[in-house]
Design a protein around this motif. Structure first.
Motif, PDB file in Angstrom:
ATOM      1  N   ILE A 189       1.252  -1.105  -0.321  1.00 30.77           N
ATOM      2  CA  ILE A 189       0.224   0.155  -0.145  1.00 30.77           C
ATOM      3  C   ILE A 189       0.839   1.143   0.094  1.00 30.77           C
ATOM      4  CG2 ILE A 189      -1.687   1.145   1.532  1.00 30.77           C
ATOM      5  CD1 ILE A 189      -2.950  -1.164   2.077  1.00 30.77           C
ATOM      6  N   SER A 190       1.643   1.425   0.650  1.00 31.64           N
ATOM      7  CA  SER A 190       3.242   2.718   0.802  1.00 31.64           C
ATOM      8  C   SER A 190       3.533   1.844  -0.746  1.00 31.64           C
ATOM      9  CB  SER A 190       3.982   2.175   1.876  1.00 31.64           C
ATOM     10  OG  SER A 190       5.043   0.875   1.804  1.00 31.64           O
ATOM     11  N   TRP A 192       2.052   1.902  -3.008  1.00 33.64           N
ATOM     12  CA  TRP A 192       1.124   2.815  -3.934  1.00 33.64           C
ATOM     13  C   TRP A 192       1.095   4.114  -3.958  1.00 33.64           C
ATOM     14  CZ3 TRP A 192      -1.421   1.934  -8.248  1.00 33.64           C
ATOM     15  CH2 TRP A 192      -2.489   2.354  -8.356  1.00 33.64           C
ATOM     16  N   LYS A 193       0.474   4.515  -2.642  1.00 31.84           N
ATOM     17  CA  LYS A 193       0.811   5.383  -2.169  1.00 31.84           C
ATOM     18  C   LYS A 193       1.731   6.500  -2.538  1.00 31.84           C
ATOM     19  CE  LYS A 193      -3.174   4.896   0.876  1.00 31.84           C
ATOM     20  NZ  LYS A 193      -3.512   5.563   2.324  1.00 31.84           N
ATOM     21  N   GLN A 194       2.868   5.865  -1.909  1.00 33.43           N
ATOM     22  CA  GLN A 194       4.339   6.394  -2.790  1.00 33.43           C
ATOM     23  C   GLN A 194       5.015   6.040  -3.852  1.00 33.43           C
ATOM     24  OE1 GLN A 194       5.316   6.741   1.284  1.00 33.43           O
ATOM     25  NE2 GLN A 194       4.732   8.729   1.565  1.00 33.43           N
ATOM     26  N   TRP A 220      -8.417  -0.385   1.943  1.00 34.41           N
ATOM     27  CA  TRP A 220      -8.733   0.870   2.492  1.00 34.41           C
ATOM     28  C   TRP A 220      -9.299   1.784   1.957  1.00 34.41           C
ATOM     29  CZ3 TRP A 220      -4.552   0.053  -0.414  1.00 34.41           C
ATOM     30  CH2 TRP A 220      -4.197   0.826  -1.769  1.00 34.41           C
ATOM     31  N   ASP A 224      -8.536   7.255  -2.380  1.00 35.37           N
ATOM     32  CA  ASP A 224      -7.415   6.758  -2.420  1.00 35.37           C
ATOM     33  C   ASP A 224      -8.282   5.713  -3.678  1.00 35.37           C
ATOM     34  OD1 ASP A 224      -5.479   7.880  -1.801  1.00 35.37           O
ATOM     35  OD2 ASP A 224      -5.178   6.844  -0.066  1.00 35.37           O
ATOM     36  N   SER A 225      -9.273   4.884  -3.090  1.00 39.20           N
ATOM     37  CA  SER A 225     -10.274   3.809  -3.617  1.00 39.20           C
ATOM     38  C   SER A 225     -11.281   3.915  -4.017  1.00 39.20           C
ATOM     39  CB  SER A 225     -10.370   3.238  -2.307  1.00 39.20           C
ATOM     40  OG  SER A 225     -10.710   1.442  -2.761  1.00 39.20           O
TER      41      SER A 225
END
Length: 246
Positions: A189-190, A192-194, A220, A224-225
């Motif tokens: 997830i990190s 994907w977000k960064q 989440w 973001d989703s």
């Protein structure tokens, strides 16, 4: 390949209408022999995803007017490919599973427009999958970019908890149904977000977000989703007129 003739001349009626019902204008980049993108996506939803839909729901899903959505549904109805169920003032459309053209159409739709539904369902059963996206050549065709029909499908799985073996087994089941290889890549997830360089290269291209069904453990919410809009409330009384049904 008998499904092609059924699809193009279903019940003796040509299905090559454009997305506004004004004759051929734009075609499907995932299956170029089908000349209407809206018709192709409608077939894919009804014959692979299954279920029943109101006219309003379909128009909202494909971001078109109800008038534009009515035209491909009318042709499919007259050709015997779909059926309408009446409940009070509301009418629901679905694939006609009793029709002799159902299985050949479903097989064709499964191969061409089925990947998001099939892969989404399989990955949705894997615990810990937060999100998943098709990328690469299949996503490019889905976005309307011309080119050769993809021989395999690349999938990015976003998860901190799902094991690679579970994801691989889910993709193998999807491969068997779709008749083409499904190649998964897992990122956290990190990541994907960064985004790292690999994820950034994917985001710079075309991606198709997969509907995983119910939220998975480790997922989440929020922006973001993004979620597709849900069904519109209320009945759809003008469908009788649009469909020419009494």
């Amino acid at each position: 390949m008998y499904g092609l003739s059924v699809l193009l001349l279903l019940g003796g009626r040509a299905l090559a209408i454009d997305d506004e019902g004004r004759g051929v204008r734009t075609g499907s980049t995932l299956f170029p022999l089908l000349r209407s993108e809206l018709l192709a996506r409608t077939l894919g939803l009804l014959f692979v995803g299954g279920g029943e839909y109101r006219l309003t729901d379909l128009a909202s899903k494909f971001n078109v007017t109800k008038a534009a959505m009515t035209r491909p549904l009318q042709q499919l109805l007259e050709s015997g490919a779909i059926r309408v169920r009446v409940e009070g003032r509301t009418k629901f459309v679905s694939a006609d599973t009793d029709s002799p053209v159902y299985e050949p159409l479903r097989q064709l739709c499964l191969i061409t427009y089925g990947p998001p539904v099939v892969i989404g369902e399989e990955l949705g059963s894997v615990r810990g999958v937060a999100a998943a996206y098709i990328f690469g050549s299949w996503a490019a065709r889905d976005a309307g970019i011309g080119g050769a029909s993809p021989k395999d499908i690349d999938v990015l799985v976003v998860s901190d908890r799902a094991s690679f073996s579970d994801v691989s087994r889910a993709c193998a089941r999807a491969s068997q149904l779709l008749g083409r290889e499904v190649n998964p890549v897992i990122k956290s997830i990190s990541q994907w977000k960064q985004p790292d360089a690999f994820v950034r290269s994917i985001l710079d291209g075309h991606i198709t977000r997969l509907d995983l069904g119910s939220p998975q453990e480790g997922g989440w919410g929020g922006t973001d989703s993004p979620q597709e809009p849900g069904p519109s409330p209320g009945a759809d009384p003008d469908w009788t007129t649009d469909f020419g049904l009494e």
